[in-house]
Design an enzyme around this catalytic site. Structure first.
Site, mmCIF file in Angstrom:
data_model
loop_
_atom_site.group_PDB
_atom_site.id
_atom_site.type_symbol
_atom_site.label_atom_id
_atom_site.label_comp_id
_atom_site.label_asym_id
_atom_site.label_seq_id
_atom_site.Cartn_x
_atom_site.Cartn_y
_atom_site.Cartn_z
ATOM 1 N N ILE A 113 30.291 -65.786 22.774
ATOM 2 C CA ILE A 113 31.132 -66.897 23.187
ATOM 3 C C ILE A 113 31.170 -66.832 24.709
ATOM 4 C CG2 ILE A 113 33.235 -65.511 22.906
ATOM 5 C CD1 ILE A 113 34.714 -68.107 22.171
ATOM 6 N N SER A 114 30.771 -67.901 25.360
ATOM 7 C CA SER A 114 30.607 -67.886 26.814
ATOM 8 C C SER A 114 31.938 -67.685 27.518
ATOM 9 C CB SER A 114 29.972 -69.188 27.290
ATOM 10 O OG SER A 114 28.664 -69.325 26.801
#
Length: 679
Positions: free
Chosen positions: A343-344
């Protein structure tokens, strides 16, 4: 020397007394009275056992007797002063120490109990560090050495720690002389610390210190914090913040968003003992506020989506503080331990969503479902009539994203197993297509799936490790960029447009490795041992100051060097990268040349001069080539030039897309041609 050739201890001129205070210890009032009483003496002190170790040039017995009679001190006992000569680098280093001790002691004693003592210490010590010629990493090492001598710290995770590190970095880089509303004598204290740093630097250069310069500076930090009355726990916390500020990429140097001058000397917003928000609602609100204040979030609809979607719900089993921290969170690794899905970081998610400009009613294709968090944000942006299709190549990721989205109530999102680069022609055309995974080229199938007036957001490598997130729109037969930001993503895999790189670990000590890609001409076997070969170092004369970004010189070098630039993370003895995480390197067969820096200061401000270190049979010539590229960039464009623009074409239109001035700025890939237009 005596008859055994041992140095004879010379008589010290310092008169010494151990001063005991009443049961309550030294109160601010008592400290001010004692400081005023000693104003006619040259003195220094150390806080010890709730009292003071006082050293004066002239005997102060009568003065202390009077203070005892006035009940300012409980009693005092004379003794022999034994200076820590070796700790301060030998006799000459001890002279320097005594001078700065005496310059600082009157104010430090008088300020007992006053607020912001720790911040003043950081400003003074930072002035000493810079004057001693320390580069940012050496300064970080001083703080780390201090931390080793203090109680261990277990820092909490959360937005407040990010703010504290940022505040510590500002204090470490601030011009202490510009501190607003400084008390009388502040300028003299700064001058004394700077002079001490210069003298220690000279002694070290001439080999006249008996300890390393950083070790001596560490001992000065211990004594300065002691004089300021900073407890050991707060010293440990400050040391941790200092090392974090140094050994993370210099946000204050490398970002385009500069810190306003009037914020440089603000108090650190939090301490390691501060209470962080722990409830998810508080964490989410703090994280949105941080993104807004940092300039990452500004579109009202995206801000509303960030406030509404609970990021921690998409990371079950992950501590909520970690979920809302400014960092990517890995969710899947391959067999070698390499991260293949995550998840960025929140700022990157915000950046891409604002590039995409998804609106109510839009049909959106997302390549890279991961946790489903980005799709949940998109679902808010296109509601109520719009729909989102999110695609991933692994069934476990699709299942996880689908479950998370269902729990979040995102009913207008469909999760599909497939190759994002191939798109979903059965659901086309799309108003917006977003890739949350990186590509080495433009995936051709998805261009035909974009509706007229649509927009494609694609993180694409330019050459080597240099990558940008492009927002493309059609411009006749070609494509123009409406937004372009520096960003790096986990690469595409298992599909028609995979972007596979080979990680080349360096032999020997440390954990340095080089990222290499298929288009690069690299002898990967030879490169493994290249750092063991003699270096060639060149300094370019090109300086970076606070607020100057590195991204444009990176982009320029990626275009003009045959193999672009590659990331070279890690650390090892003899490796001197330009950032704490590592460096950027140019590759040429069996040789490489990486970027380094050295610090300087002129009448304008501090600066960091960019250098190049070459290794390997062609290391010297490659270092010359990189140096020439940096110099050309600086002379032709430099820090104050407008940002470059980008154009892209595929198919037959490629041949009609030419550079305005220099063919080196044409980047040809198998599917596309990218042209960089430097203003």
């Amino acid at each position: 020397m005596d008859d055994e050739h041992l140095p004879i201890t010379t008589h010290t001129r310092w008169w010494h007394a151990t001063v005991s205070l009443p049961d309550v210890g030294i109160t601010p009032e008592a400290a001010r009275v004692l400081s005023a009483a000693l104003s006619g003496h040259r003195f220094h002190f150390l806080r010890k056992d709730s009292g003071l170790r006082l050293r004066t040039e002239q005997p102060a017995a009568g003065l202390l007797d009077q203070l005892a009679a006035d009940h300012i001190v409980a009693n005092w006992v004379g003794g022999i002063y034994e200076p820590e000569v070796h700790a301060f680098g030998g006799p000459e280093g001890t002279v320097v120490a005594h001078d700065v001790f005496c310059a600082d002691s009157p104010a430090a004693l008088a300020e007992t109990g006053s607020p912001n003592a720790r911040e003043r210490c950081v400003l003074l010590l930072s002035a000493m560090h810079r004057a001693a010629g320390m580069d940012p990493f050496e300064i970080g090492d001083v703080w780390a050495k201090l931390g080793d001598l203090r109680p261990p710290v277990t820092p909490p995770i959360g937005p407040s720690i990010d703010r504290a590190i940022s505040a510590m970095r500002r204090l470490m880089n601030a011009d202490a002389a510009q501190r607003p509303d400084a008390e009388p004598g502040w300028a003299e204290r700064i001058a004394a610390f700077e002079e001490a740093g210069r003298r220690l630097r000279l002694l070290a250069a001439e080999g006249r210190l008996t300890r390393g310069l950083r070790a001596v500076l560490t001992h000065h930090a211990i004594f300065a914090f002691n004089r300021a009355g900073i407890p050991a726990g707060q010293q440990a916390a400050t040391a941790w913040l200092g090392s974090q500020a140094a050994f993370t990429e210099w946000a204050d140097v490398s970002t385009r968003r500069t810190t306003p001058p009037n914020r440089n000397l603000t108090r650190m917003e939090t301490t390691m003992t501060a209470t962080d928000p722990t409830e998810p609602t508080e964490l989410r609100e703090a994280y949105v506020t941080r993104l807004i204040e940092g300039g990452h979030l500004h579109a009202p609809d995206v801000i509303a989506a960030f406030r509404a979607v609970e990021r921690h719900r998409f990371l079950p089993g992950v501590d909520p503080q970690a979920a809302y921290a400014e960092d990517a969170v890995p969710i899947k690794h391959d067999k070698s331990g390499e991260m293949i899905s995550c998840i960025s970081a929140p700022s990157i998610v915000a950046l891409q969503l604002q590039q995409l400009d998804a609106r109510p009613g839009h049909k959106v294709l997302e390549a890279g479902a991961a946790t489903g968090y980005n799709a949940a944000l998109l679902s808010r942006l296109v509601a109520p009539q719009g729909h989102v299709w999110t695609v991933d190549v692994d069934q476990d990721l699709v299942d996880r994203a689908q479950k998370n989205l269902a729990n979040a109530g995102a009913s207008n999102v469909t999760c599909i197993l497939g190759d994002g680069a191939a798109g979903l022609p059965e659901h086309a055309p799309f108003d917006r297509i977003q890739f949350t995974v990186g590509a080495g080229d433009v995936p051709l199938p998805i261009l035909d799936q974009l509706a007229p007036g649509g927009r494609l957001v694609l993180p694409m490598r330019i050459r080597g490790s240099i990558s940008r997130s492009f927002a493309f729109e059609r411009d006749g037969d070609t494509w123009r960029t409406v937004s372009c930001e520096m960003a790096t993503f986990v690469p595409l895999r298992k599909g028609v447009c995979d972007d596979i790189y080979t990680r080349v670990p360096m032999a020997g000590e440390g954990n340095v490795h080089v990222e290499t890609f298929s288009e690069q001409d690299v002898d990967r076997d030879a490169i493994r041992t290249v750092l063991d070969q003699p270096p060639t170092k060149i300094y370019t004369g090109v300086n970076f100051r606070q607020g100057n970004p590195f991204e444009w010189v990176y982009l320029y070098l990626a275009a003009v060097l045959p193999n672009g630039l590659s990331r070279m993370p890690g650390s090892r003895p003899g490796f001197h990268p330009h950032f704490a995480w590592g460096s950027m390197a140019a590759l040429d067969g069996d040789s490489l040349a990486y970027l380094t820096i050295r610090e300087g200061e002129d009448e304008q401000s501090r600066f960091w001069e960019l250098g190049v270190i070459g290794h390997g049979p062609r290391g010297a010539s490659l270092a010359d080539q990189v140096t020439a590229g940096i110099t050309d960039w600086h002379q032709g464009w430099g820090h104050n030039a407008p940002e470059p623009r980008f154009r892209m074409a595929v198919g037959n239109a490629r041949d009609h897309l030419t550079a305005h001035d220099d063919p080196r700025f044409i980047i040809d890939k198998p599917n596309s041609r990218l042209v960089i237009d430097w203003p």
